[in-house]
Motif scaffolding. Structure first.
Motif, PDB file in Angstrom:
ATOM      1  N   CYS A  43       0.825  -1.218   0.000  1.00 17.82           N
ATOM      2  CA  CYS A  43       0.000   0.000   0.000  1.00 17.82           C
ATOM      3  C   CYS A  43       0.854   1.261   0.000  1.00 17.82           C
ATOM      4  O   CYS A  43       0.609   2.202  -0.775  1.00 17.82           O
ATOM      5  N   LEU A  81      -7.069   1.271   0.018  1.00 16.02           N
ATOM      6  CA  LEU A  81      -6.221   0.097   0.231  1.00 16.02           C
ATOM      7  C   LEU A  81      -5.751   0.018   1.677  1.00 16.02           C
ATOM      8  O   LEU A  81      -5.752  -1.054   2.297  1.00 16.02           O
ATOM      9  N   THR A  84      -8.509  -1.050   4.013  1.00 16.35           N
ATOM     10  CA  THR A  84      -8.737  -2.496   3.931  1.00 16.35           C
ATOM     11  C   THR A  84      -7.799  -3.241   4.866  1.00 16.35           C
ATOM     12  O   THR A  84      -8.217  -4.142   5.603  1.00 16.35           O
ATOM     13  N   CYS A  87      -8.855  -2.639   8.531  1.00 22.49           N
ATOM     14  CA  CYS A  87      -9.993  -3.472   8.930  1.00 22.49           C
ATOM     15  C   CYS A  87      -9.572  -4.933   9.114  1.00 22.49           C
ATOM     16  O   CYS A  87     -10.047  -5.616  10.030  1.00 22.49           O
TER      17      CYS A  87
END
Length: 352
Positions: A43, A81, A84, A87
């Motif tokens: 990322c 990104l 994500t 999470c």
């Protein structure tokens, strides 16, 4: 190729540091630690390299539809990104190991800050011209070698407890040797355009070029020698490149502050009771053992260029101007024309 080399070094350094954390905490069998660490690396690299491509190759990006869309929403995609991964980390939390998992989350992010962010600055320095890439790296290497040589032959006084073999004699001798080396290397490299010109994208040939008219930094100038030194050297003036004066600042940082990157790495290894980050290079340890000072140096060079060297770039402004709508271009043209008329510059050009 140099960008690719920097990226490979960055990935290997990241791997070595993350592996240390994994070895320390692997007995707890925490889920997704390695997977998330590498995901966050992906990322961050996507974000930084995307910013670099958009900044330096704006015209090329605007010509290709997929690249233009990715460039327009680059930061949103990067943030999505990262969210994500965030999470995924929250979902991976295991009861009774919350604190440990947050330790590792912090470990990953600090590693990204130290390794990835600073390696990205190396690439930024590279785009300013090869000389801003080679001279700082060479100064760090020279200081490391000369500090060892002076310490080996003349070392008597310990410098710092984190590195018992480091001595004041080596530290001071390395400083003077590195400054002299920086002056000589800068003099040689300043005479070649392939080292001094920044990388630019040529729209006509669809290729990258490093050919330019050297800036004032890389044109020989005559300087007056201070009266105190005239009697010693026997000269009143000296011809040198202005970049050589800047090289004194670079080599001074490499000699006086750069070694603290090595001391930091020594303290880190002592904290986890390891000798080296890895055994990638026989007799030298891991890649991180060789590049611990380079990252700190890269950050300084980037800050130095931004503070004392870099100015407005006309070619970048023109590239961005050409991508505007016709009405926006016309508005800027009229504004610039009125400004030049007020200053009396446009009238003089028309008369000529």
């Amino acid at each position: 190729w140099l960008m690719l080399s920097v990226m490979c070094v960055q990935i290997k350094c990241f791997h070595e540091i993350i592996t240390i954390g994994y070895n320390v905490y692997h007995s707890y069998d925490l889920p997704w630690f390695r997977t998330l660490s590498w995901y966050f690396l992906l990322c961050v690299n996507y974000f930084f390299y995307g910013e670099t491509v958009t900044d330096y190759f704006f015209t090329l990006v605007q010509r290709e539809e997929p690249l233009r869309i990715l460039s327009k929403y680059h930061r949103f995609i990067s943030f999505a990104l990262y969210l994500t991964g965030f999470c995924m980390f929250v979902l991976s939390l295991v009861k009774k190991h919350y604190r440990l998992q947050f330790y590792m989350f912090g470990w990953t992010h600090v590693t990204l800050l130290i390794v990835v962010t600073q390696s990205h600055l190396i690439i930024h320095n590279l785009f300013e011209g090869m000389i801003w890439f080679i001279v700082p790296i060479s100064c760090v290497i020279c200081n490391d070698i000369m500090a060892y040589m002076f310490g080996f032959f003349f070392g008597r006084t310990p410098l710092i407890k984190l590195s018992p073999k480091k001595t004041w004699e080596g530290f001071i001798g390395g400083f003077f040797a590195t400054v002299l080396f920086g002056l000589l290397l800068s003099y040689v490299m300043s005479g070649y355009r392939c080292f001094t010109c920044p990388v630019e994208f040529n729209n006509d040939t669809n290729s990258f070029t490093v050919d330019c008219e050297p800036s004032e930094l890389f044109q020989l100038q005559e300087y007056n020698i201070p009266l105190v030194l005239q009697s010693v050297v026997g000269w009143k003036t000296v011809r040198m490149y202005p970049f050589q004066i800047h090289s004194i600042a670079l080599s001074t940082f490499a000699s006086l502050i750069g070694p603290f990157g090595g001391f930091f790495a020594s303290g880190f290894k002592r904290a986890f009771k390891i000798k080296d980050f890895a055994n990638t290079i026989p007799g030298h340890g891991g890649i991180m053992d060789r590049f611990d000072c380079q990252y700190l140096m890269a950050t300084f060079v980037n800050v130095y260029i931004a503070s004392f060297i870099r100015g407005p770039n006309p070619s970048k402004l023109i590239q961005q101007f050409l991508t505007l709508r016709p009405d926006q271009q016309l508005h800027i043209f009229n504004t610039l024309k009125a400004h030049l008329v007020d200053k009396g510059m446009l009238g003089s050009l028309e008369d000529a």
